[in-house]
Design an enzyme around this catalytic site. Structure first.
Site, PDB file in Angstrom:
ATOM      1  N   LYS A  34       0.708  -1.192  -0.128  1.00 11.52           N
ATOM      2  CA  LYS A  34      -0.057  -0.001   0.046  1.00 11.52           C
ATOM      3  C   LYS A  34       0.847   1.178  -0.053  1.00 11.52           C
ATOM      4  O   LYS A  34       1.840   1.392   0.724  1.00 11.52           O
ATOM      5  CB  LYS A  34      -0.784   0.048   1.198  1.00 11.52           C
ATOM      6  CG  LYS A  34      -1.970   0.888   1.556  1.00 11.52           C
ATOM      7  CD  LYS A  34      -2.587   0.855   2.745  1.00 11.52           C
ATOM      8  CE  LYS A  34      -3.971   1.944   3.038  1.00 11.52           C
ATOM      9  NZ  LYS A  34      -4.594   1.567   4.234  1.00 11.52           N
ATOM     10  N   SER A 111      -9.215   1.621   3.049  1.00 13.27           N
ATOM     11  CA  SER A 111      -8.589   2.243   2.446  1.00 13.27           C
ATOM     12  C   SER A 111      -7.604   1.439   1.721  1.00 13.27           C
ATOM     13  O   SER A 111      -6.835   1.949   0.840  1.00 13.27           O
ATOM     14  CB  SER A 111      -7.684   3.262   3.187  1.00 13.27           C
ATOM     15  OG  SER A 111      -6.933   2.972   4.335  1.00 13.27           O
ATOM     16  N   SER A 135      -9.777  -0.713   7.137  1.00 13.48           N
ATOM     17  CA  SER A 135      -9.144  -0.888   6.034  1.00 13.48           C
ATOM     18  C   SER A 135      -8.447  -2.220   5.455  1.00 13.48           C
ATOM     19  O   SER A 135      -8.122  -2.284   4.289  1.00 13.48           O
ATOM     20  CB  SER A 135      -8.037   0.225   6.059  1.00 13.48           C
ATOM     21  OG  SER A 135      -8.835   1.352   6.175  1.00 13.48           O
TER      22      SER A 135
END
Length: 391
Positions: A34, A111, A135
């Site tokens: 990420k 996210s 997330s």
């Protein structure tokens, strides 16, 4: 090798390839990270072009990434995140919405949207994400993946752009439970043994979801009962989830503004309106609200310790339902976020680990269930996930 971005899951500046050390325990595996994790010599973008433009290349690689490389896994790219990780939808107005390979007309969840998309689409074997308010858990549910939110503080967070430090955790995704556990052997360390315990079903958490979700999850609950043994029914939150949600929101907002308020005030970055609004609400959180929220957090931790014994597995829905359609917006998006956070905020408030099991379906889409435990019981959950996955 050119980056395969057919799913729109990799960020434009994330075409980074680093081969893992040969002969390590993860040799042959590929992973993505990420775009909150630092890679030496590259700028971490945090989902926002103004952040990318105002920060220098990272002086060192985040230890979570470095450990995977040293164990033999090869990094295949940096994945899109919702802006500064402050969303559960998986939408990024600057870089786009990664495809949900399980249900392409639906949101991937955020996210850690790009990481989930890349794993679900088979572009990598596993991917690092973070979980503050859901997330890892929400994208795992939406995309039909195994995912772990580790015990708070269990995996080092150096070289990681924060959102709310006292909630932020490192996690990862996999398409199968064995791969999820193999990554755990590197990031969590050697397997631990736990006493045989009960399956504790959080009845009030199941009350938060619709009858159709409960019906879809029932066969999975029955499988957990068969795998774990003794069952017990408990109320996780006697105070009601509105109280825990408010406490979570105040602490998260306050910490997010403390982390990024100075940069936001100075840079005035272009942000999605809902992200900007969340930061502004965080700016307005008072010291009294923080103190009250901290007392709620302490009570939540005491409650978890009261209903769970060492070896007990807590069972609750991973999500309020399957992934919502991409057309979700406005008030509907706000309602979805609030419903999700009521289910996911106990993880942040208590610091407990949670593993999402992608073993149910509803409306033709994946639907997950969460297993959780006392802080530090990560390996107990990974072992149970492997047992169920093998069956």
């Amino acid at each position: 090798m050119a980056l395969d971005n057919r799913l729109g899951c990799f960020c434009p500046h994330g075409d980074i390839h680093i081969e893992g050390t040969q002969g390590g325990p993860l040799s042959g595996l590929t992973f993505a990270a990420k775009d909150l994790f630092d890679i030496e010599g590259h700028v971490t973008g945090a989902g926002n072009p103004d952040w990318l433009a105002t920060h220098a290349p990272a002086p060192a690689t985040a230890s979570a990434v470095r450990k995977l490389l040293e164990a033999g896994a090869s990094l295949q790219g940096k994945t899109i995140t919702d802006e500064l990780a402050y969303s559960l939808a998986g939408v990024n107005m600057h870089y786009g919405t990664p495809v949900n390979p399980a249900c392409p007309d639906r949101l991937p969840g955020g996210s850690s949207s790009g990481s989930a998309s890349a794993v679900a689409g088979g572009l990598v074997d596993t991917a690092l994400g973070t979980d503050t308010g859901g997330s890892i858990r929400v994208p795992a549910n939406n995309c039909g993946l195994y995912g772990i939110r580790t015990t708070h503080g269990q995996v080092a967070k150096d070289g990681l752009v924060p959102l709310a430090d006292s909630f932020d955790t490192v996690g990862w995704f996999a398409r199968d439970a064995r791969t999820l556990a193999r990554v755990g052997e590197v990031l969590l360390g050697p397997r631990e043994s736990f006493p045989a315990g009960r399956l504790v079903i959080a009845t009030d958490c199941f009350d938060l979801v619709g009858a159709d979700v409960r019906a879809a999850l029932k066969p999975l609950v029955d499988r957990l009962i068969a795998a774990v043994g003794p069952r017990h029914y408990a109320t996780l939150n006697p105070d009601g989830f509105d109280v825990w949600f408010a406490a979570f929101r105040h602490i998260q907002g306050h910490e997010a503004w403390q982390a990024h308020g100075e940069w936001i005030s100075k840079t005035k970055p272009k942000m999605a309106p809902e992200i900007a609004e969340r930061f502004d609400l965080g700016r307005q959180v008072t010291a009294e609200q923080v103190a009250e929220a901290e007392s709620v957090r302490e009570k939540a931790r005491r409650r978890l310790a009261a209903i769970l014994q060492p070896g007990d597995v807590l069972c609750l829905p991973a999500s309020s339902g399957p992934a919502p359609l991409k057309t979700l917006s406005g008030a509907a998006e706000g309602a979805y976020r609030a419903a999700m956070l009521k289910l996911t905020c106990p993880g942040g408030l208590t610091g407990m680990p949670q593993v999402t099991l992608p073993l149910a379906k509803l409306e033709g889409c994946p639907l997950g269930i969460s297993i959780a435990g006392l802080p530090g019981s990560d390996w107990m959950l990974l072992d149970l996930a492997e047992k169920l996955g093998a069956a």
